[in-house]
Scaffold this motif. Sequence first.
Motif, PDB file in Angstrom:
ATOM      1  N   PRO A  64       0.824  -1.208   0.000  1.00 54.46           N
ATOM      2  CA  PRO A  64       0.000   0.000   0.000  1.00 54.46           C
ATOM      3  C   PRO A  64       0.856   1.255   0.000  1.00 54.46           C
ATOM      4  CG  PRO A  64       0.028  -1.038   2.171  1.00 54.46           C
ATOM      5  CD  PRO A  64       0.696  -1.990   1.240  1.00 54.46           C
ATOM      6  N   LEU A  65       0.372   2.278  -0.684  1.00 51.55           N
ATOM      7  CA  LEU A  65       1.038   3.568  -0.650  1.00 51.55           C
ATOM      8  C   LEU A  65       0.857   4.223   0.706  1.00 51.55           C
ATOM      9  CD1 LEU A  65      -0.080   4.972  -4.105  1.00 51.55           C
ATOM     10  CD2 LEU A  65       2.277   4.580  -3.429  1.00 51.55           C
ATOM     11  N   ASN A  66       1.825   5.046   1.079  1.00 58.92           N
ATOM     12  CA  ASN A  66       1.685   5.808   2.319  1.00 58.92           C
ATOM     13  C   ASN A  66       0.713   6.961   2.071  1.00 58.92           C
ATOM     14  OD1 ASN A  66       3.585   4.231   3.699  1.00 58.92           O
ATOM     15  ND2 ASN A  66       5.288   5.435   2.868  1.00 58.92           N
ATOM     16  N   GLY A  67      -0.419   6.941   2.745  1.00 63.08           N
ATOM     17  CA  GLY A  67      -1.411   7.989   2.548  1.00 63.08           C
ATOM     18  C   GLY A  67      -2.457   7.589   1.528  1.00 63.08           C
ATOM     19  N   ASP A  68      -3.425   8.445   1.317  1.00 62.49           N
ATOM     20  CA  ASP A  68      -4.513   8.168   0.395  1.00 62.49           C
ATOM     21  C   ASP A  68      -4.035   8.237  -1.052  1.00 62.49           C
ATOM     22  OD1 ASP A  68      -6.233   7.922   2.527  1.00 62.49           O
ATOM     23  OD2 ASP A  68      -6.784  10.056   2.504  1.00 62.49           O
ATOM     24  N   VAL A  69      -4.655   7.422  -1.898  1.00 59.90           N
ATOM     25  CA  VAL A  69      -4.373   7.447  -3.333  1.00 59.90           C
ATOM     26  C   VAL A  69      -5.164   8.592  -3.951  1.00 59.90           C
ATOM     27  CG1 VAL A  69      -4.503   6.160  -5.485  1.00 59.90           C
ATOM     28  CG2 VAL A  69      -3.981   4.968  -3.350  1.00 59.90           C
ATOM     29  N   THR A  70      -4.488   9.427  -4.700  1.00 55.26           N
ATOM     30  CA  THR A  70      -5.145  10.594  -5.291  1.00 55.26           C
ATOM     31  C   THR A  70      -4.800  10.695  -6.773  1.00 55.26           C
ATOM     32  OG1 THR A  70      -3.281  12.038  -4.744  1.00 55.26           O
ATOM     33  CG2 THR A  70      -5.032  11.858  -3.106  1.00 55.26           C
ATOM     34  N   GLY A  71      -5.507  11.568  -7.464  1.00 56.31           N
ATOM     35  CA  GLY A  71      -5.187  11.895  -8.839  1.00 56.31           C
ATOM     36  C   GLY A  71      -5.739  10.906  -9.842  1.00 56.31           C
ATOM     37  N   ALA A  72      -5.397  11.148 -11.096  1.00 57.13           N
ATOM     38  CA  ALA A  72      -5.852  10.312 -12.200  1.00 57.13           C
ATOM     39  C   ALA A  72      -4.705  10.106 -13.172  1.00 57.13           C
ATOM     40  CB  ALA A  72      -7.042  10.956 -12.909  1.00 57.13           C
ATOM     41  N   THR A  73      -4.758   9.018 -13.892  1.00 64.15           N
ATOM     42  CA  THR A  73      -3.766   8.732 -14.926  1.00 64.15           C
ATOM     43  C   THR A  73      -4.436   8.837 -16.287  1.00 64.15           C
ATOM     44  OG1 THR A  73      -2.448   7.282 -13.512  1.00 64.15           O
ATOM     45  CG2 THR A  73      -2.198   6.999 -15.895  1.00 64.15           C
ATOM     46  N   ARG A  74      -3.783   9.552 -17.188  1.00 57.93           N
ATOM     47  CA  ARG A  74      -4.297   9.707 -18.541  1.00 57.93           C
ATOM     48  C   ARG A  74      -3.461   8.843 -19.485  1.00 57.93           C
ATOM     49  NH1 ARG A  74      -7.631  12.953 -21.181  1.00 57.93           N
ATOM     50  NH2 ARG A  74      -7.969  14.214 -19.310  1.00 57.93           N
ATOM     51  N   PHE A  75      -4.120   7.848 -20.078  1.00 61.40           N
ATOM     52  CA  PHE A  75      -3.498   6.997 -21.084  1.00 61.40           C
ATOM     53  C   PHE A  75      -3.925   7.520 -22.456  1.00 61.40           C
ATOM     54  CE2 PHE A  75      -4.130   4.269 -17.350  1.00 61.40           C
ATOM     55  CZ  PHE A  75      -2.853   3.761 -17.162  1.00 61.40           C
ATOM     56  N   GLY A  76      -3.080   8.351 -23.056  1.00 60.52           N
ATOM     57  CA  GLY A  76      -3.497   8.995 -24.296  1.00 60.52           C
ATOM     58  C   GLY A  76      -4.661   9.920 -24.032  1.00 60.52           C
ATOM     59  N   SER A  77      -5.811   9.638 -24.629  1.00 62.30           N
ATOM     60  CA  SER A  77      -6.994  10.492 -24.457  1.00 62.30           C
ATOM     61  C   SER A  77      -7.928   9.992 -23.373  1.00 62.30           C
ATOM     62  CB  SER A  77      -7.752  10.585 -25.782  1.00 62.30           C
ATOM     63  OG  SER A  77      -8.182   9.294 -26.208  1.00 62.30           O
ATOM     64  N   LEU A  78      -7.606   8.834 -22.766  1.00 63.18           N
ATOM     65  CA  LEU A  78      -8.480   8.243 -21.757  1.00 63.18           C
ATOM     66  C   LEU A  78      -7.919   8.477 -20.370  1.00 63.18           C
ATOM     67  CD1 LEU A  78     -10.888   6.404 -20.979  1.00 63.18           C
ATOM     68  CD2 LEU A  78      -9.335   4.459 -21.225  1.00 63.18           C
ATOM     69  N   ALA A  79      -8.738   9.035 -19.477  1.00 67.12           N
ATOM     70  CA  ALA A  79      -8.324   9.289 -18.100  1.00 67.12           C
ATOM     71  C   ALA A  79      -9.046   8.328 -17.167  1.00 67.12           C
ATOM     72  CB  ALA A  79      -8.616  10.734 -17.704  1.00 67.12           C
ATOM     73  N   THR A  80      -8.330   7.834 -16.150  1.00 66.51           N
ATOM     74  CA  THR A  80      -8.918   6.924 -15.173  1.00 66.51           C
ATOM     75  C   THR A  80      -8.397   7.260 -13.787  1.00 66.51           C
ATOM     76  OG1 THR A  80      -9.056   4.588 -14.506  1.00 66.51           O
ATOM     77  CG2 THR A  80      -7.102   5.239 -15.722  1.00 66.51           C
ATOM     78  N   GLU A  81      -9.270   7.194 -12.797  1.00 68.16           N
ATOM     79  CA  GLU A  81      -8.892   7.532 -11.432  1.00 68.16           C
ATOM     80  C   GLU A  81      -7.903   6.507 -10.883  1.00 68.16           C
ATOM     81  OE1 GLU A  81      -9.788  10.223  -9.601  1.00 68.16           O
ATOM     82  OE2 GLU A  81     -10.748  10.963 -11.448  1.00 68.16           O
ATOM     83  N   ASN A  82      -6.903   6.996 -10.156  1.00 64.21           N
ATOM     84  CA  ASN A  82      -5.916   6.110  -9.551  1.00 64.21           C
ATOM     85  C   ASN A  82      -6.526   5.340  -8.392  1.00 64.21           C
ATOM     86  OD1 ASN A  82      -3.945   7.097 -11.301  1.00 64.21           O
ATOM     87  ND2 ASN A  82      -3.364   8.743  -9.890  1.00 64.21           N
ATOM     88  N   ALA A  83      -6.129   4.062  -8.274  1.00 64.98           N
ATOM     89  CA  ALA A  83      -6.646   3.231  -7.187  1.00 64.98           C
ATOM     90  C   ALA A  83      -5.524   2.492  -6.454  1.00 64.98           C
ATOM     91  CB  ALA A  83      -7.663   2.221  -7.732  1.00 64.98           C
ATOM     92  N   GLY A  84      -4.266   2.759  -6.813  1.00 63.36           N
ATOM     93  CA  GLY A  84      -3.152   2.146  -6.110  1.00 63.36           C
ATOM     94  C   GLY A  84      -2.560   0.923  -6.791  1.00 63.36           C
ATOM     95  N   GLU A  85      -3.208   0.434  -7.864  1.00 65.16           N
ATOM     96  CA  GLU A  85      -2.655  -0.727  -8.557  1.00 65.16           C
ATOM     97  C   GLU A  85      -1.594  -0.279  -9.562  1.00 65.16           C
ATOM     98  OE1 GLU A  85      -6.004  -0.071  -8.820  1.00 65.16           O
ATOM     99  OE2 GLU A  85      -6.126   0.806 -10.803  1.00 65.16           O
ATOM    100  N   THR A  86      -0.978  -1.238 -10.250  1.00 69.07           N
ATOM    101  CA  THR A  86       0.030  -0.874 -11.239  1.00 69.07           C
ATOM    102  C   THR A  86      -0.614  -0.191 -12.432  1.00 69.07           C
ATOM    103  OG1 THR A  86      -0.106  -2.968 -12.456  1.00 69.07           O
ATOM    104  CG2 THR A  86       1.409  -2.883 -10.568  1.00 69.07           C
ATOM    105  N   LEU A  87       0.195   0.520 -13.186  1.00 64.85           N
ATOM    106  CA  LEU A  87      -0.319   1.196 -14.376  1.00 64.85           C
ATOM    107  C   LEU A  87      -0.873   0.201 -15.388  1.00 64.85           C
ATOM    108  CD1 LEU A  87       2.490   3.874 -14.890  1.00 64.85           C
ATOM    109  CD2 LEU A  87       0.167   4.274 -14.035  1.00 64.85           C
ATOM    110  N   LEU A  88      -0.270  -0.975 -15.480  1.00 68.35           N
ATOM    111  CA  LEU A  88      -0.790  -1.996 -16.387  1.00 68.35           C
ATOM    112  C   LEU A  88      -2.173  -2.456 -15.945  1.00 68.35           C
ATOM    113  CD1 LEU A  88      -0.516  -3.937 -18.745  1.00 68.35           C
ATOM    114  CD2 LEU A  88       0.768  -5.485 -17.251  1.00 68.35           C
TER     115      LEU A  88
END
Length: 368
Positions: A282-306
Amino acid sequence: MSLLNPRRLAGPRRFSPLSMFEALATPHGVDRYLELVNPMLTVRELRAEVIAVERPTNDSVRLTLRPTRQWQGFQAGQFVSVSVDINGVRRTRCYSPASSQRRSDGLFELTVKAHPHGLVSQYLHAQARPGMVVGLSQADGTFRLPSPRPDKILLISGGSGITPVMSMLRTLCDEGYRGEIVFLHYAFGPQHVAYLDELQQLAAAHPNVRLALAYTQERSGGDLHGLFQESHLADVAAWYADAHTYLCGPPGLMTAVRAHFEGRDLAERLYTEDFAPAPVAPLNGDVTGATRFGSLATENAGETLLEQAEAAGLSPEHGCRMGICFSCTQVKTSGCVQNIRTGEINSDPDVEVQLCISRAVGDVAINL
Protein backbone atom coordinates in the motif's frame (compact mmCIF):
# COMPACT_ATOMS: atom_id res chain seq x y z
CA MET A 1 29.46 28.49 -52.94
CA SER A 2 30.51 25.08 -54.15
CA LEU A 3 28.38 23.25 -56.67
CA LEU A 4 29.92 19.89 -55.76
CA ASN A 5 27.59 17.29 -54.28
CA PRO A 6 29.11 16.10 -50.96
CA ARG A 7 27.33 12.76 -51.32
CA ARG A 8 28.95 12.31 -54.73
CA LEU A 9 32.36 12.99 -53.20
CA ALA A 10 31.77 10.25 -50.65
CA GLY A 11 31.29 7.73 -53.43
CA PRO A 12 28.20 5.84 -54.51
CA ARG A 13 25.94 4.51 -51.78
CA ARG A 14 25.90 0.75 -51.79
CA PHE A 15 22.86 -1.37 -51.01
CA SER A 16 23.02 -4.98 -49.96
CA PRO A 17 20.55 -7.33 -51.67
CA LEU A 18 18.81 -7.75 -48.30
CA SER A 19 18.37 -4.00 -47.73
CA MET A 20 17.00 -3.58 -51.25
CA PHE A 21 14.58 -6.47 -50.70
CA GLU A 22 13.44 -4.96 -47.39
CA ALA A 23 12.88 -1.58 -49.06
CA LEU A 24 10.69 -3.23 -51.69
CA ALA A 25 8.81 -5.18 -49.01
CA THR A 26 7.87 -2.05 -47.02
CA PRO A 27 5.74 -1.67 -44.95
CA HIS A 28 5.48 -5.34 -43.99
CA GLY A 29 9.12 -6.42 -43.97
CA VAL A 30 10.77 -9.45 -45.52
CA ASP A 31 9.77 -11.87 -42.79
CA ARG A 32 6.07 -11.25 -43.43
CA TYR A 33 6.49 -12.62 -46.94
CA LEU A 34 8.90 -15.43 -46.07
CA GLU A 35 6.53 -16.81 -43.44
CA LEU A 36 3.98 -17.46 -46.17
CA VAL A 37 6.44 -20.02 -47.55
CA ASN A 38 7.82 -21.31 -44.23
CA PRO A 39 7.23 -19.69 -40.80
CA MET A 40 10.74 -20.75 -39.75
CA LEU A 41 12.38 -19.04 -42.73
CA THR A 42 13.22 -15.63 -41.27
CA VAL A 43 15.77 -12.89 -41.79
CA ARG A 44 15.25 -10.69 -38.73
CA GLU A 45 12.80 -12.36 -36.36
CA LEU A 46 13.77 -15.11 -33.96
CA ARG A 47 11.26 -17.93 -33.77
CA ALA A 48 11.09 -21.55 -32.63
CA GLU A 49 9.21 -24.60 -33.86
CA VAL A 50 7.68 -27.00 -31.37
CA ILE A 51 9.27 -30.39 -32.10
CA ALA A 52 7.72 -32.45 -29.31
CA VAL A 53 4.98 -32.00 -26.69
CA GLU A 54 4.54 -33.86 -23.41
CA ARG A 55 2.09 -33.27 -20.59
CA PRO A 56 3.86 -34.78 -17.57
CA THR A 57 1.14 -33.66 -15.13
CA ASN A 58 -2.47 -32.55 -15.46
CA ASP A 59 -1.48 -28.89 -15.23
CA SER A 60 1.82 -28.70 -17.14
CA VAL A 61 3.15 -29.00 -20.67
CA ARG A 62 6.72 -29.74 -21.75
CA LEU A 63 7.86 -28.34 -25.09
CA THR A 64 10.97 -29.23 -27.06
CA LEU A 65 11.78 -26.37 -29.42
CA ARG A 66 14.02 -25.87 -32.44
CA PRO A 67 14.99 -22.18 -32.77
CA THR A 68 15.80 -20.39 -36.01
CA ARG A 69 19.41 -19.78 -36.96
CA GLN A 70 19.55 -16.41 -35.14
CA TRP A 71 19.42 -18.24 -31.78
CA GLN A 72 22.57 -17.58 -29.74
CA GLY A 73 21.94 -20.21 -27.08
CA PHE A 74 21.60 -19.64 -23.35
CA GLN A 75 23.33 -20.15 -20.04
CA ALA A 76 21.71 -22.40 -17.46
CA GLY A 77 19.32 -20.35 -15.32
CA GLN A 78 18.51 -17.66 -17.89
CA PHE A 79 15.05 -17.04 -19.35
CA VAL A 80 13.56 -16.44 -22.79
CA SER A 81 10.42 -14.61 -23.89
CA VAL A 82 7.92 -16.75 -25.81
CA SER A 83 5.20 -15.07 -27.91
CA VAL A 84 1.96 -16.56 -29.23
CA ASP A 85 -1.03 -15.04 -31.00
CA ILE A 86 -4.25 -15.50 -29.02
CA ASN A 87 -7.45 -14.23 -30.64
CA GLY A 88 -5.40 -11.97 -32.90
CA VAL A 89 -3.34 -10.42 -30.09
CA ARG A 90 0.36 -11.15 -29.61
CA ARG A 91 0.99 -12.29 -26.02
CA THR A 92 4.45 -12.71 -24.50
CA ARG A 93 5.61 -14.49 -21.36
CA CYS A 94 9.00 -15.37 -19.90
CA TYR A 95 10.07 -18.97 -19.26
CA SER A 96 13.36 -20.54 -18.19
CA PRO A 97 14.78 -23.36 -20.33
CA ALA A 98 15.08 -26.57 -18.34
CA SER A 99 17.53 -28.31 -20.65
CA SER A 100 21.29 -28.36 -20.37
CA GLN A 101 23.10 -25.48 -22.01
CA ARG A 102 25.47 -28.16 -23.35
CA ARG A 103 22.74 -29.95 -25.29
CA SER A 104 24.33 -30.90 -28.60
CA ASP A 105 21.34 -31.07 -30.98
CA GLY A 106 20.53 -27.35 -30.93
CA LEU A 107 17.14 -27.90 -29.27
CA PHE A 108 15.98 -26.65 -25.90
CA GLU A 109 13.17 -27.50 -23.53
CA LEU A 110 10.54 -25.50 -21.65
CA THR A 111 8.16 -26.83 -19.01
CA VAL A 112 5.17 -24.54 -18.51
CA LYS A 113 2.72 -24.84 -15.64
CA ALA A 114 -0.84 -23.91 -16.62
CA HIS A 115 -1.75 -21.38 -13.95
CA PRO A 116 -5.52 -20.96 -13.34
CA HIS A 117 -5.53 -17.38 -14.63
CA GLY A 118 -2.50 -17.66 -16.94
CA LEU A 119 -3.61 -16.70 -20.44
CA VAL A 120 -0.47 -17.90 -22.25
CA SER A 121 0.25 -20.91 -20.02
CA GLN A 122 -3.33 -22.15 -20.39
CA TYR A 123 -3.13 -21.64 -24.15
CA LEU A 124 0.13 -23.57 -24.47
CA HIS A 125 -1.16 -26.37 -22.25
CA ALA A 126 -4.28 -26.77 -24.37
CA GLN A 127 -3.03 -25.91 -27.86
CA ALA A 128 0.68 -26.76 -28.11
CA ARG A 129 1.40 -29.38 -30.76
CA PRO A 130 4.35 -30.42 -32.93
CA GLY A 131 4.77 -28.00 -35.81
CA MET A 132 3.50 -24.95 -33.90
CA VAL A 133 5.76 -21.91 -34.37
CA VAL A 134 6.17 -19.36 -31.58
CA GLY A 135 8.00 -16.07 -31.27
CA LEU A 136 11.22 -16.17 -29.28
CA SER A 137 13.76 -13.79 -27.77
CA GLN A 138 17.43 -14.23 -27.10
CA ALA A 139 18.16 -15.52 -23.62
CA ASP A 140 18.57 -12.97 -20.85
CA GLY A 141 18.98 -12.78 -17.09
CA THR A 142 21.76 -12.76 -14.50
CA PHE A 143 20.61 -15.93 -12.69
CA ARG A 144 23.34 -18.27 -13.92
CA LEU A 145 26.29 -20.30 -12.77
CA PRO A 146 29.66 -18.57 -12.40
CA SER A 147 32.76 -19.55 -14.32
CA PRO A 148 34.86 -21.17 -13.00
CA ARG A 149 32.34 -23.31 -11.12
CA PRO A 150 32.39 -23.17 -7.30
CA ASP A 151 33.43 -26.22 -5.28
CA LYS A 152 29.99 -26.74 -3.71
CA ILE A 153 26.55 -25.87 -5.08
CA LEU A 154 23.14 -25.94 -3.39
CA LEU A 155 20.12 -25.77 -5.71
CA ILE A 156 16.77 -24.96 -4.04
CA SER A 157 13.49 -24.88 -5.91
CA GLY A 158 9.77 -25.10 -5.33
CA GLY A 159 6.91 -25.93 -7.71
CA SER A 160 7.45 -24.69 -11.25
CA GLY A 161 10.56 -22.83 -10.10
CA ILE A 162 12.37 -26.10 -10.74
CA THR A 163 13.09 -25.30 -14.41
CA PRO A 164 16.12 -22.94 -14.17
CA VAL A 165 17.83 -25.02 -11.47
CA MET A 166 17.06 -28.22 -13.40
CA SER A 167 18.94 -26.61 -16.27
CA MET A 168 21.84 -25.93 -13.92
CA LEU A 169 21.90 -29.53 -12.68
CA ARG A 170 21.77 -30.99 -16.19
CA THR A 171 24.52 -28.63 -17.33
CA LEU A 172 26.80 -29.50 -14.42
CA CYS A 173 26.30 -33.22 -15.03
CA ASP A 174 27.02 -32.79 -18.76
CA GLU A 175 30.21 -30.91 -17.90
CA GLY A 176 31.45 -33.67 -15.61
CA TYR A 177 31.41 -31.34 -12.60
CA ARG A 178 33.17 -32.99 -9.64
CA GLY A 179 32.10 -30.74 -6.77
CA GLU A 180 29.29 -31.46 -4.31
CA ILE A 181 25.72 -30.74 -5.45
CA VAL A 182 22.56 -30.88 -3.37
CA PHE A 183 19.25 -30.46 -5.20
CA LEU A 184 16.55 -29.52 -2.65
CA HIS A 185 13.05 -29.33 -4.10
CA TYR A 186 9.77 -28.43 -2.36
CA ALA A 187 6.45 -29.81 -3.64
CA PHE A 188 3.05 -30.80 -2.27
CA GLY A 189 3.85 -34.47 -2.88
CA PRO A 190 5.66 -36.81 -5.28
CA GLN A 191 2.99 -36.48 -7.98
CA HIS A 192 3.76 -32.74 -8.14
CA VAL A 193 7.51 -33.10 -8.72
CA ALA A 194 8.41 -32.35 -12.32
CA TYR A 195 11.35 -34.41 -13.60
CA LEU A 196 11.12 -36.80 -10.65
CA ASP A 197 12.34 -39.84 -12.58
CA GLU A 198 15.23 -37.97 -14.18
CA LEU A 199 16.25 -36.38 -10.87
CA GLN A 200 16.46 -39.81 -9.28
CA GLN A 201 18.42 -41.15 -12.25
CA LEU A 202 20.91 -38.27 -12.16
CA ALA A 203 21.45 -38.73 -8.41
CA ALA A 204 22.00 -42.46 -8.92
CA ALA A 205 24.43 -41.94 -11.81
CA HIS A 206 26.50 -39.16 -10.20
CA PRO A 207 27.94 -39.85 -6.72
CA ASN A 208 28.47 -36.13 -6.11
CA VAL A 209 24.74 -35.33 -6.57
CA ARG A 210 22.30 -35.63 -3.68
CA LEU A 211 18.56 -35.28 -4.26
CA ALA A 212 16.46 -34.09 -1.31
CA LEU A 213 12.68 -33.90 -1.72
CA ALA A 214 10.64 -31.87 0.77
CA TYR A 215 6.90 -32.56 0.75
CA THR A 216 4.80 -29.76 2.20
CA GLN A 217 1.45 -31.60 2.37
CA GLU A 218 2.19 -35.33 2.43
CA ARG A 219 3.85 -36.77 5.51
CA SER A 220 5.00 -40.04 3.96
CA GLY A 221 7.81 -40.45 1.48
CA GLY A 222 10.30 -37.71 0.74
CA ASP A 223 13.39 -36.75 2.70
CA LEU A 224 11.92 -33.73 4.49
CA HIS A 225 8.42 -32.56 5.37
CA GLY A 226 6.73 -29.22 5.85
CA LEU A 227 7.67 -25.74 4.72
CA PHE A 228 11.25 -24.50 4.63
CA GLN A 229 13.04 -24.29 7.95
CA GLU A 230 16.66 -23.90 9.00
CA SER A 231 16.97 -27.55 10.02
CA HIS A 232 16.34 -28.62 6.43
CA LEU A 233 19.63 -27.12 5.32
CA ALA A 234 21.48 -28.66 8.24
CA ASP A 235 20.04 -32.07 7.33
CA VAL A 236 20.86 -32.11 3.61
CA ALA A 237 23.68 -29.59 3.07
CA ALA A 238 25.43 -28.78 6.33
CA TRP A 239 28.16 -27.05 4.30
CA TYR A 240 25.78 -24.54 2.66
CA ALA A 241 27.48 -21.54 4.32
CA ASP A 242 30.57 -22.25 2.21
CA ALA A 243 28.63 -22.97 -1.01
CA HIS A 244 26.90 -21.01 -3.74
CA THR A 245 23.12 -21.36 -3.39
CA TYR A 246 20.68 -20.88 -6.28
CA LEU A 247 17.00 -20.41 -5.42
CA CYS A 248 13.82 -20.22 -7.50
CA GLY A 249 10.31 -20.89 -6.28
CA PRO A 250 7.04 -19.43 -5.01
CA PRO A 251 7.05 -16.23 -2.94
CA GLY A 252 6.73 -17.97 0.45
CA LEU A 253 9.78 -20.14 -0.14
CA MET A 254 11.78 -17.25 -1.56
CA THR A 255 10.98 -15.02 1.41
CA ALA A 256 11.83 -17.69 4.00
CA VAL A 257 15.15 -18.67 2.44
CA ARG A 258 16.19 -15.06 1.88
CA ALA A 259 15.40 -14.18 5.50
CA HIS A 260 17.47 -17.11 6.74
CA PHE A 261 20.50 -16.24 4.62
CA GLU A 262 20.29 -12.56 5.55
CA GLY A 263 20.03 -13.49 9.23
CA ARG A 264 23.24 -15.51 8.91
CA ASP A 265 25.05 -12.75 6.96
CA LEU A 266 25.16 -15.05 3.94
CA ALA A 267 23.12 -12.94 1.52
CA GLU A 268 26.08 -12.59 -0.85
CA ARG A 269 26.13 -16.38 -1.31
CA LEU A 270 22.47 -16.60 -2.30
CA TYR A 271 21.40 -16.09 -5.94
CA THR A 272 17.70 -15.88 -6.71
CA GLU A 273 15.23 -15.79 -9.59
CA ASP A 274 11.64 -14.69 -8.99
CA PHE A 275 8.88 -16.02 -11.22
CA ALA A 276 5.93 -14.36 -9.47
CA PRO A 277 5.01 -10.65 -9.65
CA ALA A 278 6.16 -8.51 -6.77
CA PRO A 279 3.35 -7.82 -4.28
CA VAL A 280 1.92 -4.33 -4.46
CA ALA A 281 2.40 -2.76 -1.05
CA PRO A 282 0.00 0.00 0.00
CA LEU A 283 1.04 3.57 -0.65
CA ASN A 284 1.69 5.81 2.32
CA GLY A 285 -1.41 7.99 2.55
CA ASP A 286 -4.51 8.17 0.40
CA VAL A 287 -4.37 7.45 -3.33
CA THR A 288 -5.15 10.59 -5.29
CA GLY A 289 -5.19 11.90 -8.84
CA ALA A 290 -5.85 10.31 -12.20
CA THR A 291 -3.77 8.73 -14.93
CA ARG A 292 -4.30 9.71 -18.54
CA PHE A 293 -3.50 7.00 -21.08
CA GLY A 294 -3.50 8.99 -24.30
CA SER A 295 -6.99 10.49 -24.46
CA LEU A 296 -8.48 8.24 -21.76
CA ALA A 297 -8.32 9.29 -18.10
CA THR A 298 -8.92 6.92 -15.17
CA GLU A 299 -8.89 7.53 -11.43
CA ASN A 300 -5.92 6.11 -9.55
CA ALA A 301 -6.65 3.23 -7.19
CA GLY A 302 -3.15 2.15 -6.11
CA GLU A 303 -2.65 -0.73 -8.56
CA THR A 304 0.03 -0.87 -11.24
CA LEU A 305 -0.32 1.20 -14.38
CA LEU A 306 -0.79 -2.00 -16.39
CA GLU A 307 -3.63 -3.16 -14.14
CA GLN A 308 -5.14 0.33 -14.21
CA ALA A 309 -5.03 0.46 -18.01
CA GLU A 310 -6.59 -3.00 -18.31
CA ALA A 311 -9.33 -2.10 -15.83
CA ALA A 312 -10.14 0.88 -18.07
CA GLY A 313 -10.61 -1.41 -21.06
CA LEU A 314 -7.22 -0.85 -22.67
CA SER A 315 -4.91 -3.64 -23.89
CA PRO A 316 -1.33 -2.34 -23.75
CA GLU A 317 1.40 -4.69 -24.91
CA HIS A 318 2.90 -6.64 -22.03
CA GLY A 319 4.69 -9.87 -21.28
CA CYS A 320 6.01 -11.15 -17.96
CA ARG A 321 4.12 -8.72 -15.65
CA MET A 322 7.20 -8.81 -13.39
CA GLY A 323 9.48 -6.11 -14.78
CA ILE A 324 11.72 -8.57 -16.63
CA CYS A 325 10.87 -8.51 -20.33
CA PHE A 326 10.31 -4.71 -20.78
CA SER A 327 7.60 -5.31 -23.39
CA CYS A 328 5.17 -3.04 -21.50
CA THR A 329 7.54 -0.04 -21.49
CA GLN A 330 5.84 3.26 -22.39
CA VAL A 331 6.77 6.95 -22.15
CA LYS A 332 5.56 8.89 -19.13
CA THR A 333 5.13 12.44 -20.39
CA SER A 334 4.36 13.97 -17.00
CA GLY A 335 3.63 13.14 -13.38
CA CYS A 336 5.18 10.95 -10.71
CA VAL A 337 5.30 7.14 -10.50
CA GLN A 338 6.64 4.64 -7.99
CA ASN A 339 8.48 1.41 -8.81
CA ILE A 340 6.70 -1.25 -6.74
CA ARG A 341 9.79 -3.46 -6.63
CA THR A 342 12.29 -0.90 -5.41
CA GLY A 343 10.07 1.88 -4.01
CA GLU A 344 11.95 4.37 -6.21
CA ILE A 345 10.03 7.53 -7.15
CA ASN A 346 10.38 9.05 -10.63
CA SER A 347 8.99 12.51 -11.40
CA ASP A 348 10.99 13.32 -14.53
CA PRO A 349 8.99 14.11 -17.70
CA ASP A 350 9.38 12.18 -20.95
CA VAL A 351 10.98 9.04 -19.50
CA GLU A 352 10.25 5.38 -20.17
CA VAL A 353 8.49 3.42 -17.42
CA GLN A 354 7.45 -0.21 -17.16
CA LEU A 355 3.68 -0.32 -16.72
CA CYS A 356 3.69 -3.66 -14.88
CA ILE A 357 5.88 -2.50 -11.98
CA SER A 358 4.96 1.20 -11.81
CA ARG A 359 2.00 2.92 -10.19
CA ALA A 360 0.83 6.49 -10.23
CA VAL A 361 1.50 8.96 -7.43
CA GLY A 362 -0.91 11.77 -8.17
CA ASP A 363 -1.71 12.86 -11.73
CA VAL A 364 0.20 11.03 -14.44
CA ALA A 365 0.15 11.08 -18.25
CA ILE A 366 1.26 8.05 -20.27
CA ASN A 367 1.86 8.20 -24.02
CA LEU A 368 -0.24 5.14 -24.87
